[in-house]
Design an enzyme around this catalytic site. Structure first.
Site, short mmCIF file in Angstrom:
data_model
loop_
_atom_site.label_atom_id
_atom_site.label_comp_id
_atom_site.label_asym_id
_atom_site.label_seq_id
_atom_site.Cartn_x
_atom_site.Cartn_y
_atom_site.Cartn_z
N TYR A 1 4.77 11.35 5.72
CA TYR A 1 4.73 12.74 6.16
C TYR A 1 6.09 13.24 6.64
O TYR A 1 6.33 14.44 6.68
CB TYR A 1 3.69 12.94 7.27
CG TYR A 1 2.26 12.68 6.85
CD1 TYR A 1 1.93 12.52 5.51
CD2 TYR A 1 1.24 12.61 7.77
CE1 TYR A 1 0.64 12.27 5.11
CE2 TYR A 1 -0.07 12.36 7.38
CZ TYR A 1 -0.37 12.19 6.04
OH TYR A 1 -1.65 11.95 5.64
N LYS B 1 -0.77 -1.78 2.43
CA LYS B 1 -0.92 -1.89 0.97
C LYS B 1 0.23 -2.76 0.49
O LYS B 1 1.08 -2.36 -0.32
CB LYS B 1 -0.89 -0.47 0.36
CG LYS B 1 -1.26 -0.39 -1.08
CD LYS B 1 -2.75 -0.55 -1.35
CE LYS B 1 -3.01 -0.56 -2.85
NZ LYS B 1 -4.35 -1.04 -3.21
N ASP C 1 -7.47 -0.02 0.64
CA ASP C 1 -8.66 0.30 -0.17
C ASP C 1 -9.85 -0.53 0.29
O ASP C 1 -10.98 -0.04 0.40
CB ASP C 1 -8.37 0.11 -1.67
CG ASP C 1 -7.52 -1.11 -1.98
OD1 ASP C 1 -6.97 -1.71 -1.03
OD2 ASP C 1 -7.41 -1.47 -3.15
N ASP D 1 -4.54 8.55 8.75
CA ASP D 1 -5.08 9.91 8.63
C ASP D 1 -6.44 9.83 7.92
O ASP D 1 -7.45 10.39 8.37
CB ASP D 1 -4.07 10.74 7.81
CG ASP D 1 -4.40 12.22 7.81
OD1 ASP D 1 -5.41 12.61 8.41
OD2 ASP D 1 -3.64 12.98 7.18
N ASP E 1 -10.46 9.65 9.77
CA ASP E 1 -11.47 10.67 9.44
C ASP E 1 -12.72 10.03 8.85
O ASP E 1 -13.84 10.46 9.12
CB ASP E 1 -10.90 11.69 8.45
CG ASP E 1 -10.25 12.86 9.18
OD1 ASP E 1 -10.09 12.78 10.42
OD2 ASP E 1 -9.88 13.85 8.52
#
Ligand code: NAD
Length: 369
Positions: free
Chosen positions: A144, A195, A228, A252, A256
């Site tokens: 970001y 990852k 994942d 993020d 959620d």
């Protein structure tokens, strides 16, 4: 008598409604625990755009700088959605606050009481004891904020966009330190999400986390998951996790997902801790509900104030070092809800109470304990 100096940024929509109740609960606890509250209100978000032309006026920022913590409501709403993205309340208020105070660690307790299992989209037999997971998201680094971040026209006329994911070892160590502290006060299990099979930043992330935990917290259980797989495991069996921590973008999304798995946004609090210390030598932090301004129910006195009340409890714990009153508020919210006080979002066919009555129930349990 300890003085609690904090900025109150209620914002828009249900923000002021739930903030009023959180302040009432805080005032009650302060009387019981002999604490002096020094809240200073300031405008932020849409209301600040209307009155000052900016979502984060300088005067609001100065109020925050003079405080030891920020109790934040939520910002935004349909009225301001036509503004250019850069000027919209969330982007123009929350992002600058995060950057200004280097709020690098976002802690989201994913908590679902057993009695509210119906609020979760998961089958209740998968969560017989409810859910209790802490998700920690790195908030100031990663894709970001990395540069370059641009869209260019290529020689062949095609358009190309680039975002850059960057992490320094020191940033990874800093967030790992927060995760360690949190795990020590919980079930002592850390799961780091990355990852590392694809991303360079994740390879550094995993190496750094492994070394840092080995050096500073060999007593804690540490595991690693690819993002994942973590996303799948969160819906499969959320309680396999105690403290889940990860970089900005993965956090993020996972935080959620966790909020959804836990049911109503009206129950979920969050803390964003800063790199700097406040005047008490504790982390400066911004404390806010996980949900937004809920325009669909704003102004009707039906919003659930628990997320804001629980955010205030997190503020007591992290920025004021007041574990006992924080835990008392958390226990009182739990007793109120499991004892039958339910706002509409968590009523499931039971009689629903309004925002103020919900806070009354919390205060009644605080008085009784
Ligand atoms: P939202 O979280 O405001 O609402 C989603 C759903 O959850 C709605 O049905 C709402 O009624 C319900 N809900 C949320 N909090 C509740 C509570 N305390 N009690 C009962 N029900 C509750 O998300 P949205 O509709 O996507 O966004 C609305 C506005 O809020 C937008 O302008 C958005 O930009 C803003 N927003 C702000 C923040 C923030 O300030 N941090 C975060 C998210 C969204």
């Amino acid at each position: 008598m300890p003085t609690l100096k904090f900025a109150v940024l209620a914002g828009d929509g249900i923000g002021p409604e739930v903030m009023t109740e959180a302040l009432r609960v805080l005032a009650h606890v302060a009387r019981q625990e002999n604490l002096r509250l020094e809240p200073t209100a300031a405008e932020v978000g849409g209301i600040a755009i209307d009155r000052h032309g900016r979502a984060l006026p300088d005067s609001t920022l100065r109020t925050c700088e003079a405080a030891d913590a920020i109790l934040f409501g939520s910002v935004g709403g349909p009225k301001w959605e036509k503004l250019p993205p850069k000027e919209q309340p969330e982007r123009a208020a929350l992002l600058p606050l995060r950057q200004h105070f280097t709020l690098f660690a976002n802690l989201r307790p994913g908590l679902l009481y057993r009695e509210l299992a119906d609020a979760s989209p998961l089958k209740s037999e998968r969560i017989p004891d409810g859910i209790d997971v802490l998700c920690i998201r790195e908030l100031t680094g990663g894709i970001y904020f990395g540069r370059p971040k641009e869209t260019t026209t290529l020689a062949d006329g095609d358009l190309q966009a680039v975002d850059t994911m960057v992490y320094r070892r020191s940033e990874i160590e800093r967030i790992t330190g927060i995760a360690i502290t949190a795990a020590r006060s919980r079930r002592r299990k850390l799961c780091s999400v990355d990852k590392a099979n694809v991303l360079e930043t994740s390879v550094l992330w995993r190496k750094t986390v492994t070394a840092y935990v080995a050096q500073h917290a060999p007593d804690l259980e540490l595991s690693h998951l690819y993002v994942d797989n973590a996303a799948m495991q969160l819906v499969r069996n959320p309680n396999q996790f105690d403290v889940l921590f990860t970089e900005n973008m993965f956090g993020d999304i996972l935080s959620d997902e966790m909020a959804c798995v836990c049911g109503s946004l009206g129950m979920l609090a969050s803390a964003s801790l800063g790199a700097g210390k406040n005047s008490l030598g504790l982390p400066f932090g911004l404390y806010e509900p996980a949900g937004g301004t809920a325009p669909d129910i704003a102004g009707r006195g039906v919003a659930n104030p628990c997320a804001q009340i629980l955010s205030a409890a997190l503020m007591l714990r992290y920025s004021f070092g007041l574990e006992k009153p924080a835990a008392r508020i958390e226990a009182a919210v739990k007793q109120a809800v499991t004892g039958g006080a339910r706002t509409a979002d968590i009523a499931f066919g039971q009689k629903a109470v309004g925002t103020a009555a919900m806070a009354d129930a919390v205060i009644a349990h605080l008085s009784a304990d």
